[in-house]
Design a protein around this motif. Structure first.
Motif, PDB file in Angstrom:
ATOM      1  N   PRO A   1       0.917  -1.196  -0.077  1.00 38.39           N
ATOM      2  CA  PRO A   1       0.103   0.087   0.088  1.00 38.39           C
ATOM      3  C   PRO A   1       0.991   1.372   0.023  1.00 38.39           C
ATOM      4  CG  PRO A   1      -0.839  -1.528   1.766  1.00 38.39           C
ATOM      5  CD  PRO A   1       0.409  -2.049   0.885  1.00 38.39           C
ATOM      6  N   ALA A   2       2.056   1.137   0.743  1.00 41.36           N
ATOM      7  CA  ALA A   2       2.733   2.357   0.666  1.00 41.36           C
ATOM      8  C   ALA A   2       3.527   2.721  -0.562  1.00 41.36           C
ATOM      9  CB  ALA A   2       3.758   2.160   1.928  1.00 41.36           C
ATOM     10  N   LEU A   3       3.796   1.776  -1.454  1.00 44.00           N
ATOM     11  CA  LEU A   3       4.732   1.871  -2.567  1.00 44.00           C
ATOM     12  C   LEU A   3       3.632   2.071  -3.681  1.00 44.00           C
ATOM     13  CD1 LEU A   3       7.397  -0.946  -2.123  1.00 44.00           C
ATOM     14  CD2 LEU A   3       7.587   1.463  -1.997  1.00 44.00           C
ATOM     15  N   ALA A   4       2.439   1.802  -3.538  1.00 47.20           N
ATOM     16  CA  ALA A   4       1.491   2.306  -4.335  1.00 47.20           C
ATOM     17  C   ALA A   4       1.378   3.839  -4.864  1.00 47.20           C
ATOM     18  CB  ALA A   4      -0.015   1.624  -4.038  1.00 47.20           C
ATOM     19  N   GLU A   5       1.550   4.499  -3.836  1.00 52.81           N
ATOM     20  CA  GLU A   5       1.446   6.064  -3.887  1.00 52.81           C
ATOM     21  C   GLU A   5       2.778   6.286  -4.204  1.00 52.81           C
ATOM     22  OE1 GLU A   5      -0.700   7.465  -0.676  1.00 52.81           O
ATOM     23  OE2 GLU A   5      -1.892   5.939  -0.557  1.00 52.81           O
ATOM     24  N   PRO A   6       2.931   7.745  -4.907  1.00 55.50           N
ATOM     25  CA  PRO A   6       4.253   8.342  -5.002  1.00 55.50           C
ATOM     26  C   PRO A   6       4.787   8.710  -3.560  1.00 55.50           C
ATOM     27  CG  PRO A   6       2.366   9.516  -6.053  1.00 55.50           C
ATOM     28  CD  PRO A   6       1.971   8.356  -5.493  1.00 55.50           C
ATOM     29  N   LEU A   7       6.011   8.385  -3.366  1.00 52.89           N
ATOM     30  CA  LEU A   7       6.854   8.798  -2.188  1.00 52.89           C
ATOM     31  C   LEU A   7       6.846  10.254  -1.947  1.00 52.89           C
ATOM     32  CD1 LEU A   7       9.612   5.772  -2.423  1.00 52.89           C
ATOM     33  CD2 LEU A   7       7.335   5.831  -1.240  1.00 52.89           C
ATOM     34  N   LEU A   8       7.001  10.842  -2.894  1.00 58.36           N
ATOM     35  CA  LEU A   8       7.236  12.334  -2.799  1.00 58.36           C
ATOM     36  C   LEU A   8       6.351  13.282  -3.879  1.00 58.36           C
ATOM     37  CD1 LEU A   8       8.813  14.572  -1.260  1.00 58.36           C
ATOM     38  CD2 LEU A   8      10.608  14.446  -2.999  1.00 58.36           C
ATOM     39  N   THR A   9       5.625  14.120  -3.242  1.00 53.13           N
ATOM     40  CA  THR A   9       4.678  14.957  -4.122  1.00 53.13           C
ATOM     41  C   THR A   9       5.127  16.366  -4.079  1.00 53.13           C
ATOM     42  OG1 THR A   9       2.993  13.352  -3.634  1.00 53.13           O
ATOM     43  CG2 THR A   9       2.504  15.278  -4.521  1.00 53.13           C
ATOM     44  N   VAL A  10       5.596  16.901  -5.125  1.00 56.21           N
ATOM     45  CA  VAL A  10       6.089  18.304  -5.056  1.00 56.21           C
ATOM     46  C   VAL A  10       5.153  19.128  -5.526  1.00 56.21           C
ATOM     47  CG1 VAL A  10       7.831  19.890  -5.850  1.00 56.21           C
ATOM     48  CG2 VAL A  10       8.531  17.587  -5.281  1.00 56.21           C
ATOM     49  N   GLU A  11       4.551  20.333  -4.807  1.00 57.20           N
ATOM     50  CA  GLU A  11       3.723  21.242  -5.261  1.00 57.20           C
ATOM     51  C   GLU A  11       4.427  22.635  -5.721  1.00 57.20           C
ATOM     52  OE1 GLU A  11       0.231  21.739  -2.797  1.00 57.20           O
ATOM     53  OE2 GLU A  11       0.122  19.499  -2.578  1.00 57.20           O
ATOM     54  N   ARG A  12       4.301  22.878  -6.931  1.00 55.24           N
ATOM     55  CA  ARG A  12       5.176  24.005  -7.244  1.00 55.24           C
ATOM     56  C   ARG A  12       4.332  25.190  -7.074  1.00 55.24           C
ATOM     57  NH1 ARG A  12       9.899  22.675 -10.160  1.00 55.24           N
ATOM     58  NH2 ARG A  12       9.736  20.311 -10.662  1.00 55.24           N
ATOM     59  N   PRO A  13       5.072  26.321  -6.735  1.00 56.32           N
ATOM     60  CA  PRO A  13       4.041  27.584  -6.336  1.00 56.32           C
ATOM     61  C   PRO A  13       3.900  28.256  -7.926  1.00 56.32           C
ATOM     62  CG  PRO A  13       6.188  27.987  -5.834  1.00 56.32           C
ATOM     63  CD  PRO A  13       6.197  26.339  -6.278  1.00 56.32           C
ATOM     64  N   ALA A  14       2.708  28.824  -7.903  1.00 48.93           N
ATOM     65  CA  ALA A  14       2.487  29.614  -9.149  1.00 48.93           C
ATOM     66  C   ALA A  14       3.359  30.689  -9.445  1.00 48.93           C
ATOM     67  CB  ALA A  14       1.102  30.097  -9.184  1.00 48.93           C
ATOM     68  N   LEU A  15       3.626  30.802 -10.625  1.00 50.11           N
ATOM     69  CA  LEU A  15       4.591  32.047 -10.924  1.00 50.11           C
ATOM     70  C   LEU A  15       3.972  33.560 -10.886  1.00 50.11           C
ATOM     71  CD1 LEU A  15       5.963  30.674 -14.531  1.00 50.11           C
ATOM     72  CD2 LEU A  15       7.041  30.712 -12.298  1.00 50.11           C
ATOM     73  N   PRO A  16       4.888  34.354 -10.541  1.00 48.01           N
ATOM     74  CA  PRO A  16       4.256  35.698 -10.134  1.00 48.01           C
ATOM     75  C   PRO A  16       3.833  36.294 -11.252  1.00 48.01           C
ATOM     76  CG  PRO A  16       6.687  35.618  -9.868  1.00 48.01           C
ATOM     77  CD  PRO A  16       6.303  34.156 -10.108  1.00 48.01           C
ATOM     78  N   PRO A  17       2.917  37.407 -11.403  1.00 46.82           N
ATOM     79  CA  PRO A  17       2.547  38.201 -12.633  1.00 46.82           C
ATOM     80  C   PRO A  17       3.939  38.487 -13.343  1.00 46.82           C
ATOM     81  CG  PRO A  17       1.468  38.946 -10.607  1.00 46.82           C
ATOM     82  CD  PRO A  17       2.581  37.823 -10.224  1.00 46.82           C
ATOM     83  N   GLU A  18       3.451  38.732 -14.766  1.00 47.76           N
ATOM     84  CA  GLU A  18       4.617  39.063 -15.655  1.00 47.76           C
ATOM     85  C   GLU A  18       5.286  40.392 -15.122  1.00 47.76           C
ATOM     86  OE1 GLU A  18       7.357  38.812 -18.635  1.00 47.76           O
ATOM     87  OE2 GLU A  18       6.002  37.172 -17.946  1.00 47.76           O
ATOM     88  N   ALA A  19       4.461  41.373 -14.817  1.00 49.21           N
ATOM     89  CA  ALA A  19       5.241  42.524 -14.323  1.00 49.21           C
ATOM     90  C   ALA A  19       6.175  42.557 -13.329  1.00 49.21           C
ATOM     91  CB  ALA A  19       3.895  43.528 -13.883  1.00 49.21           C
ATOM     92  N   LEU A  20       5.880  41.621 -12.368  1.00 46.18           N
ATOM     93  CA  LEU A  20       6.641  41.239 -11.117  1.00 46.18           C
ATOM     94  C   LEU A  20       8.160  40.757 -11.788  1.00 46.18           C
ATOM     95  CD1 LEU A  20       4.760  40.186  -8.301  1.00 46.18           C
ATOM     96  CD2 LEU A  20       5.861  42.309  -8.701  1.00 46.18           C
ATOM     97  N   LEU A  21       8.037  39.816 -12.779  1.00 47.63           N
ATOM     98  CA  LEU A  21       9.139  39.144 -13.389  1.00 47.63           C
ATOM     99  C   LEU A  21       9.919  40.223 -14.194  1.00 47.63           C
ATOM    100  CD1 LEU A  21       7.594  35.849 -14.725  1.00 47.63           C
ATOM    101  CD2 LEU A  21       9.157  36.017 -12.797  1.00 47.63           C
ATOM    102  N   VAL A  22       9.497  41.291 -14.938  1.00 39.78           N
ATOM    103  CA  VAL A  22      10.003  42.050 -15.541  1.00 39.78           C
ATOM    104  C   VAL A  22      10.967  43.166 -14.779  1.00 39.78           C
ATOM    105  CG1 VAL A  22      10.000  44.124 -16.985  1.00 39.78           C
ATOM    106  CG2 VAL A  22       8.568  42.135 -17.557  1.00 39.78           C
ATOM    107  N   LEU A  23      10.158  43.348 -13.343  1.00 41.89           N
ATOM    108  CA  LEU A  23      10.799  44.389 -12.312  1.00 41.89           C
ATOM    109  C   LEU A  23      11.866  43.783 -11.846  1.00 41.89           C
ATOM    110  CD1 LEU A  23      10.360  46.661 -10.559  1.00 41.89           C
ATOM    111  CD2 LEU A  23       9.344  45.446  -9.110  1.00 41.89           C
ATOM    112  N   ARG A  24      11.870  42.283 -11.438  1.00 43.39           N
ATOM    113  CA  ARG A  24      13.019  41.672 -11.055  1.00 43.39           C
ATOM    114  C   ARG A  24      14.008  41.755 -11.914  1.00 43.39           C
ATOM    115  NH1 ARG A  24      16.168  40.772  -7.204  1.00 43.39           N
ATOM    116  NH2 ARG A  24      16.918  38.469  -6.940  1.00 43.39           N
TER     117      ARG A  24
END
Length: 144
Positions: free
Chosen positions: A81-104
């Motif tokens: 049962p333990a090996l049937a599910e993935p051992l590690l689940t990584v949730e990635r945060p949403a990307l910030p708005p494009e304006a913040l990326l340009v500012l950065r």
């Protein structure tokens, strides 16, 4: 073809082919057959016998020896049962708005820009109405 090297250093018990509970008589009797088998060198067999004949060194060896793990029946059923599910689940945060990326990106470019040449004032000019003059100084009486 060469013989495979062992993955671990054999214990003196393995060298002599005796159990952990062997007494002094069994140790002495095991030296001859171990030499005839030729699985280990003469010096290694003699060192193993000498170590096991010394009660203090033998006790130290026995205390350091790892016991084999107890067998577990049905390991696959227990872990299924333990090996049937993935051992590690990584949730990635949403990307910030494009304006913040340009500012950065602009901040990064400014941080890693080449410094201004020497002698060039990098500060913006101060407007004349904000320039320092005598009107900003408090009145001072000069002694005579």
């Amino acid at each position: 073809m060469t013989a495979a090297m062992p993955l671990h250093e054999p214990s003196p018990y393995e060298v002599l082919g005796i159990p952990l509970s062997a007494g002094m008589r069994e140790i002495n009797l095991a030296v001859g057959p171990a030499m005839r088998e030729g699985r280990f060198g003469r010096q290694q067999i003699q060192e193993a016998a000498a170590l096991l004949r010394n009660p203090e060194r033998r006790l130290e060896l026995d205390l350091q020896q790892q016991l084999p793990p107890d067998p577990v029946d049905g390991v696959a059923a227990l872990l299924g049962p333990a090996l049937a599910e993935p051992l590690l689940t990584v949730e990635r945060p949403a990307l910030p708005p494009e304006a913040l990326l340009v500012l950065r990106r602009d901040e990064l470019l400014a941080d890693f820009a080449d410094p201004a040449p020497a002698g060039v004032d990098t500060d913006p000019p101060v407007p004349a109405r904000f320039a320092a003059d005598l009107s900003v100084l408090p009145p001072i009486e000069i002694p005579e």
